[in-house]
Motif scaffolding. Sequence first.
Motif, PDB file in Angstrom:
ATOM      1  N   ARG A  47       7.246  17.313 -11.491  1.00  0.00           N
ATOM      2  CA  ARG A  47       5.891  17.827 -11.204  1.00  0.00           C
ATOM      3  C   ARG A  47       6.039  19.038 -10.293  1.00  0.00           C
ATOM      4  O   ARG A  47       6.747  18.963  -9.276  1.00  0.00           O
ATOM      5  CB  ARG A  47       5.032  16.774 -10.490  1.00  0.00           C
ATOM      6  N   GLU A  72       4.884  20.434  -7.593  1.00  0.00           N
ATOM      7  CA  GLU A  72       4.048  20.149  -6.424  1.00  0.00           C
ATOM      8  C   GLU A  72       4.616  20.892  -5.232  1.00  0.00           C
ATOM      9  O   GLU A  72       5.741  21.380  -5.262  1.00  0.00           O
ATOM     10  CB  GLU A  72       4.075  18.650  -6.117  1.00  0.00           C
ATOM     11  N   GLN A 131       8.718  15.618  -4.094  1.00  0.00           N
ATOM     12  CA  GLN A 131       9.659  16.551  -4.691  1.00  0.00           C
ATOM     13  C   GLN A 131       9.148  17.009  -6.047  1.00  0.00           C
ATOM     14  O   GLN A 131       8.200  16.449  -6.581  1.00  0.00           O
ATOM     15  CB  GLN A 131      11.011  15.846  -4.869  1.00  0.00           C
ATOM     16  N   GLN A 189      11.559   7.742 -10.749  1.00  0.00           N
ATOM     17  CA  GLN A 189      10.641   6.598 -10.787  1.00  0.00           C
ATOM     18  C   GLN A 189      11.279   5.438 -11.540  1.00  0.00           C
ATOM     19  O   GLN A 189      12.034   5.642 -12.490  1.00  0.00           O
ATOM     20  CB  GLN A 189       9.344   6.963 -11.514  1.00  0.00           C
ATOM     21  N   ARG A 211      -6.908   6.805  -7.816  1.00  0.00           N
ATOM     22  CA  ARG A 211      -5.665   7.264  -8.416  1.00  0.00           C
ATOM     23  C   ARG A 211      -5.890   8.467  -9.329  1.00  0.00           C
ATOM     24  O   ARG A 211      -6.952   8.679  -9.859  1.00  0.00           O
ATOM     25  CB  ARG A 211      -4.922   6.141  -9.117  1.00  0.00           C
ATOM     26  N   ALA A 267       2.263   6.377  -0.248  1.00  0.00           N
ATOM     27  CA  ALA A 267       2.172   5.507  -1.429  1.00  0.00           C
ATOM     28  C   ALA A 267       3.572   5.353  -2.008  1.00  0.00           C
ATOM     29  O   ALA A 267       4.177   6.320  -2.458  1.00  0.00           O
ATOM     30  CB  ALA A 267       1.249   6.119  -2.467  1.00  0.00           C
ATOM     31  N   ILE A 268       4.104   4.142  -1.955  1.00  0.00           N
ATOM     32  CA  ILE A 268       5.464   3.963  -2.484  1.00  0.00           C
ATOM     33  C   ILE A 268       5.428   3.512  -3.941  1.00  0.00           C
ATOM     34  O   ILE A 268       6.428   3.591  -4.642  1.00  0.00           O
ATOM     35  CB  ILE A 268       6.313   3.006  -1.618  1.00  0.00           C
ATOM     36  N   GLY A 274       8.297   5.225  -6.664  1.00  0.00           N
ATOM     37  CA  GLY A 274       9.139   6.387  -6.414  1.00  0.00           C
ATOM     38  C   GLY A 274      10.362   5.977  -5.622  1.00  0.00           C
ATOM     39  O   GLY A 274      10.255   5.382  -4.551  1.00  0.00           O
TER      40      GLY A 274
HETATM   41  P1  AMP Z   1       2.008   8.278  -9.684  1.00  0.00           P
HETATM   42  O1  AMP Z   1       2.730   8.430 -11.010  1.00  0.00           O
HETATM   43  O2  AMP Z   1       1.445   9.558  -9.171  1.00  0.00           O
HETATM   44  O3  AMP Z   1       1.083   7.127  -9.663  1.00  0.00           O
HETATM   45  O4  AMP Z   1       3.157   7.927  -8.625  1.00  0.00           O
HETATM   46  C1  AMP Z   1       3.819   6.689  -8.583  1.00  0.00           C
HETATM   47  C2  AMP Z   1       4.837   6.735  -7.467  1.00  0.00           C
HETATM   48  O5  AMP Z   1       5.784   7.763  -7.733  1.00  0.00           O
HETATM   49  C3  AMP Z   1       4.255   7.122  -6.122  1.00  0.00           C
HETATM   50  O6  AMP Z   1       3.784   6.005  -5.460  1.00  0.00           O
HETATM   51  C4  AMP Z   1       5.446   7.708  -5.422  1.00  0.00           C
HETATM   52  O7  AMP Z   1       6.255   6.693  -4.897  1.00  0.00           O
HETATM   53  C5  AMP Z   1       6.184   8.385  -6.534  1.00  0.00           C
HETATM   54  N1  AMP Z   1       5.893   9.835  -6.611  1.00  0.00           N
HETATM   55  C6  AMP Z   1       4.864  10.445  -7.236  1.00  0.00           C
HETATM   56  N2  AMP Z   1       4.951  11.783  -7.123  1.00  0.00           N
HETATM   57  C7  AMP Z   1       6.063  12.023  -6.410  1.00  0.00           C
HETATM   58  C8  AMP Z   1       6.724  13.228  -5.971  1.00  0.00           C
HETATM   59  N3  AMP Z   1       6.250  14.439  -6.249  1.00  0.00           N
HETATM   60  N4  AMP Z   1       7.867  13.096  -5.253  1.00  0.00           N
HETATM   61  C9  AMP Z   1       8.374  11.872  -4.967  1.00  0.00           C
HETATM   62  N5  AMP Z   1       7.805  10.724  -5.368  1.00  0.00           N
HETATM   63  C10 AMP Z   1       6.669  10.787  -6.076  1.00  0.00           C
END
Ligand code: AMP
Length: 428
Positions: free
Chosen positions: A117, A119, A126, A131, A264, A286-287, A313
Motif C-alpha cells: 500500500r 501509505e 509500511q 499479513q 474499518r 490495530a494489530i 500485520g
Molecule cells: P487491514 O487490511 O487494513 O484491515 O489491516 C489488517 C492489519 O494489517 C492491521 O491491523 C495491521 O496490523 C496490518 N497493516 C495494515 N496496513 C499496514 C501497513 N501499511 N503497514 C504495516 N501493517 C499494516
Amino acid sequence: MASSNVQAPKGTVDMLPATARVWEHLQRVAQKMFSLYGYEPVYTPIFEHTDVFVRGIGEATDIVGKEMYTFLDKGNPPRSLTLRPEGTASIVRAALEHGLTANGQGAKLYYAGPMFRYERPQAGRQRQFWQIGVEALGMAEASADAEVIALLVRFFEATGIPHDRMRLLINSMGDDVCRPDYRAKIAAYIHAHASVLCEECGRRAETNPLRAFDCKNPGCHSVMASAPLLRDELCDECATHYGAVKAYLDHLGIAYEEDPSLVRGLDYYTRTVFEVQASGLGAQNAIGGGGRYDRLMEQYGGAPTPGLGWAVGFERILLALKAAGIEVPVRPVAEVFVARAVPEVAGDAFLITDSLRRAGVAAEIDHQARSLKSQFKSADRLGARFVVVVGPDEIATGQVTVRDMTAGTESRVEIRDLDTTIIDRLRG
Ligand code: AMP
C-alpha cells in the motif's frame, strides 16, 4: 551508504535473519493454531487484475483511491495489474474461480505474505508489509463469527502478547437492508456539520460517509461522536445476528468492547466487524482486524456466498511484543558446533558434523580455517549448547571432547555414541 540507489525503497524493510527467524516462528505458531480450527493454506498471486481490488474493496476507499501499486504489463493491449494491498479480495476471487464454495460447501482458508500500500510510512506502517489472515467462506451463522474472532484472540495469545495489553473491539455494520438508510443519515449529518468538519469528511458525505468516523482530525472526531449510531438502526436480522455473536463470545469467555464507531476502511464488510488493538504502539495500534463480507462473492459474479475473515500485520505483532518486553523464543542457529583442533582432522570433523545433521541435530562447522579459540567464539555467537572438539588424540582414541557451553563442563564421549548422547542431552 554509498548512493541512494542501493537502499531499499522508502516504506520497505529488509527482514534480516534475526527478524526473519521470529517471523518463521510466528508462522509456525499461526499454522498450528489454524490447523486446530480446520483451516487450510492457500497461495494466490501477489498481483491481480486491478479490477479485483476496485470491485472488491471499493472505489471510494483510501486503498483503491490512493494507495494501490498499479501498473500496465507488457501485453498487447497492456493489462492493468495491481500488487495486492490485502488478501481477502484475492482469496474470494480464487475461491470463485476454482469453485471452492460450489454447491454451498464451506471453505476455511489461510494465507501469509507481503501486501503493498502506498501509505505514509511511520512506526508500524509500511508500504510493503506482511499479513497473515484467514477466510471462512460459505458460513452465515453467528457461531462462525465467534469462532473467527476466537481464533484471532487465541492466535495473539499464542504469539505471547499478554492478555491485558490487548483490546478486542466489535461492531455491526448492518447489511443491504439497514445500511443504505443509515448511510444517507450520516451523509445528512455531515452536510449539517460541514462547517466544522474537515474538507475530506465533507467529500466523504458523497463517497463513503461512514469513513468520517475514522477521521483522525480531533474536530471531526468530536463531531462524529454525537452522530447517529448504526447500532441503534440495525434491521431485525442484523440485530439478532449481532446479539448472537456477542452471546457466543460471552459463552467462550472472550472479553470484548462494543465500539459503535468501528467501521474499518473497506467497503465489503457487512454485519460483524472487529479489531484487536495493542497498547504501547502509538497511533498504529490495530494489530489485526476483519469482519463479515456476505456480498463480496456476488460482486465478482458468483452465487451469494457468505464469508468472513481477518488479517494481522506481522510488523505490528513484533512491535506489540517489544512494547510488552516479550522475547520471542527462537531456536539457536546451531545446537552443536564441531570444532577441529588442527586442519589434519578436517575430514573426521566433517563426517561427525554430517552424522549429527542426519540424526536431526543442527550442527555447524568452520569453513574458514579459524583457530580453536575463534571456533569457540562462533559457537557462542550461534547459540550452540555443545562444542565437540575433534583433534588427533580424539581420533586415535575414538572419543571426542564434548563441552557443555551452558554448564561449563566437559566430558569424553565415544564417537560412535555421539549422536544419541547429544540428542539425549539436548532433548532430555
Ligand atoms: P487491514 O487490511 O487494513 O484491515 O489491516 C489488517 C492489519 O494489517 C492491521 O491491523 C495491521 O496490523 C496490518 N497493516 C495494515 N496496513 C499496514 C501497513 N501499511 N503497514 C504495516 N501493517 C499494516
